[in-house]
Design a protein around this motif. Structure first.
Motif, short mmCIF file in Angstrom:
data_model
loop_
_atom_site.label_atom_id
_atom_site.label_comp_id
_atom_site.label_asym_id
_atom_site.label_seq_id
_atom_site.Cartn_x
_atom_site.Cartn_y
_atom_site.Cartn_z
N THR A 6 48.17 69.83 26.55
CA THR A 6 47.31 68.69 26.22
C THR A 6 47.79 67.42 26.91
O THR A 6 48.99 67.15 26.98
CB THR A 6 47.24 68.46 24.70
OG1 THR A 6 46.44 67.31 24.44
CG2 THR A 6 48.61 68.28 24.09
N ASP A 7 46.81 66.66 27.42
CA ASP A 7 47.08 65.35 28.02
C ASP A 7 46.74 64.21 27.06
O ASP A 7 46.82 63.04 27.43
CB ASP A 7 46.26 65.17 29.31
CG ASP A 7 46.63 66.17 30.39
OD1 ASP A 7 47.79 66.60 30.44
OD2 ASP A 7 45.74 66.51 31.20
N SER A 8 46.34 64.54 25.84
CA SER A 8 45.85 63.53 24.90
C SER A 8 46.99 62.82 24.19
O SER A 8 47.96 63.44 23.75
CB SER A 8 44.94 64.19 23.86
OG SER A 8 44.61 63.27 22.83
N TYR A 20 43.67 74.07 28.55
CA TYR A 20 44.02 72.71 28.97
C TYR A 20 43.15 71.71 28.21
O TYR A 20 41.92 71.78 28.28
CB TYR A 20 43.82 72.56 30.48
CG TYR A 20 44.77 73.39 31.30
CD1 TYR A 20 46.00 72.88 31.73
CD2 TYR A 20 44.44 74.69 31.68
CE1 TYR A 20 46.88 73.64 32.48
CE2 TYR A 20 45.30 75.48 32.43
CZ TYR A 20 46.51 74.94 32.83
OH TYR A 20 47.38 75.71 33.59
N TRP A 21 43.80 70.81 27.51
CA TRP A 21 43.09 69.79 26.75
C TRP A 21 43.23 68.45 27.46
O TRP A 21 44.35 68.01 27.75
CB TRP A 21 43.66 69.64 25.33
CG TRP A 21 43.50 70.85 24.48
CD1 TRP A 21 42.92 72.04 24.81
CD2 TRP A 21 43.93 70.99 23.12
NE1 TRP A 21 42.95 72.91 23.75
CE2 TRP A 21 43.57 72.29 22.70
CE3 TRP A 21 44.58 70.15 22.22
CZ2 TRP A 21 43.85 72.76 21.41
CZ3 TRP A 21 44.86 70.61 20.95
CH2 TRP A 21 44.49 71.90 20.55
N LYS A 22 42.12 67.81 27.74
CA LYS A 22 42.12 66.52 28.43
C LYS A 22 41.96 65.37 27.45
O LYS A 22 41.37 65.52 26.40
CB LYS A 22 41.00 66.47 29.47
CG LYS A 22 41.10 67.59 30.49
CD LYS A 22 42.36 67.50 31.32
CE LYS A 22 42.41 68.58 32.39
NZ LYS A 22 43.65 68.54 33.16
#
Length: 370
Positions: free
Chosen positions: A289-291, A368-370
């Motif tokens: 995750t990029d959050s 993949y979490w944006k």
């Protein structure tokens, strides 16, 4: 009509989120209630069996029920849009306000719920998964958006057989207390026991079945006038809403009046212990995750998280959920006991014949979490 519910900010402070409308939720005019379920999203496995739903008015009289079929499921990217007719009122078909709501998963196919919208075109409110997280339910981060501010509440798990240690089959809530006004929200922040240890207000249940009976406030609660908007404010007597010690048995199947034999209780406990192998649902699957709103550290350190290994690129951390162990991401200066984000491998030192060598562990699938 706005749908208001309680969420938790990054600092651990409760606040409210209002959604002006809920797309697709309709058909509830007259003596009926609309319910929309928002499922946790982001990995492909948060969907599951549709829970049964029961409604009561503010005096504890049953209004109606939705009985899901055993094969009914909601995929992760889907939503459940249900209309519950008021067929159990007296007389049947009488208009009533759905003040108490209960969801129960009768199946062994776990589902993770981010939000529950409830309305009868007269009153409305929303349960968000952050309330369950705060009060002790099994949970996991989610990418499901709930409003224009791009807030993503945690989702909470419901499962009949408690696989992976999921601690709830059912949850229940008092609708107007979940749609809190400013003074009531201040009360919750000042003392979380006024919501988490107030069973008629909110509770999760280990075994409560779809026909089960939840506790109610009897007589109905009295509230002060809210100092901010003049609505239904804080409790007139906050201490009166908090459960007494051992007042409620959260392991019941039907009601607080039932009695379990010692053998039955031991059998249930044994079944639940067998189901608790690991909080990691699939050790071969990885979340990246990029959050800023998702924390690998929180997933690893929180005792009630259930899901998958996770990497937070913002934190620079990897969580091995099976062992609840945090590792930094590999770098030019950190090459062992770290997670290699390029190779998608955890690199740890293991001993072989008296020597230590790097033993990589990888994954078959990745989300993949944006």
């Amino acid at each position: 009509m706005s749908f208001v519910g309680i969420v938790m900010e990054a600092a651990g402070i409760l606040t409210t989120v209002a959604v002006a409308s809920v797309q697709g939720l309709g058909g509830y005019k007259g003596a009926s209630t609309g319910v929309k379920l928002i499922i946790g999203q982001g990995d492909g496995s948060m969907g599951g069996s549709v829970p049964h739903i029961a409604l009561w008015d503010d005096h504890g009289a049953r209004i109606g029920q939705y009985h899901a079929k055993s094969k009914d499921t909601i995929d992760e990217d889907g939503t459940g849009e249900l209309v519950i007719n008021h067929s159990q009122t007296t007389p049947p078909g009488h208009q009533a306000d759905p003040m108490y709501v209960m969801l129960s998963n009768l199946e062994n196919n776990a589902i993770c719920i981010s939000a529950v919208y409830v309305t009868n075109d007269k009153i409305s409110g929303t349960f968000y998964g952050d309330v369950g997280y705060m009060c002790g339910m099994s949970w996991y981060p989610s990418t499901a958006l709930v409003d224009s501010n791009f807030y993503t509440p945690r989702c909470v798990w419901l499962d009949a057989d408690h696989t992976n240690g999921i601690n709830a089959r059912a949850l229940s809530f008092h609708l107007n207390d979940i749609a809190a006004q400013p003074d009531k929200l201040a009360e919750y922040n000042d003392n979380t026991d006024t919501i988490c240890k107030s069973t008629p207000r909110f509770s999760f249940w280990g075994n409560l079945t779809p026909d089960g009976q939840i506790p109610f406030f009897s007589p109905p609660l009295q509230y002060n006038i809210d100092s901010v908007n003049g609505g239904q404010g804080a409790d007139k007597d906050p201490k009166a809403v908090i459960d007494r010690d051992n007042q409620y048995d959260k392991s019941v199947y039907v009601s607080q009046q039932e009695h379990h034999s010692k053998r039955s209780s031991e059998k249930t406990a044994k079944q639940q212990r067998r189901s608790i192998k690991t909080s990691n649902i699939n050790p071969e699957h990885l979340i990246i995750t990029d959050s800023n709103g998702h924390s690998a550290k929180e997933v690893c350190e929180h005792p009630n998280s259930v899901g998958w290994d996770i990497v937070s690129t913002k934190e620079g951390l990897f969580c091995d959920l099976a062992d609840r162990q945090l590792y930094p991401l590999c770098s030019p200066t950190i090459t062992v006991n770290c997670f290699d984000l390029n190779a998608l491998q955890l690199k740890t030192l293991v001993e072989r014949d008296g020597n230590f060598a790097v033993h990589p562990r990888g994954y078959n699938t990745t989300a993949y979490w944006k």
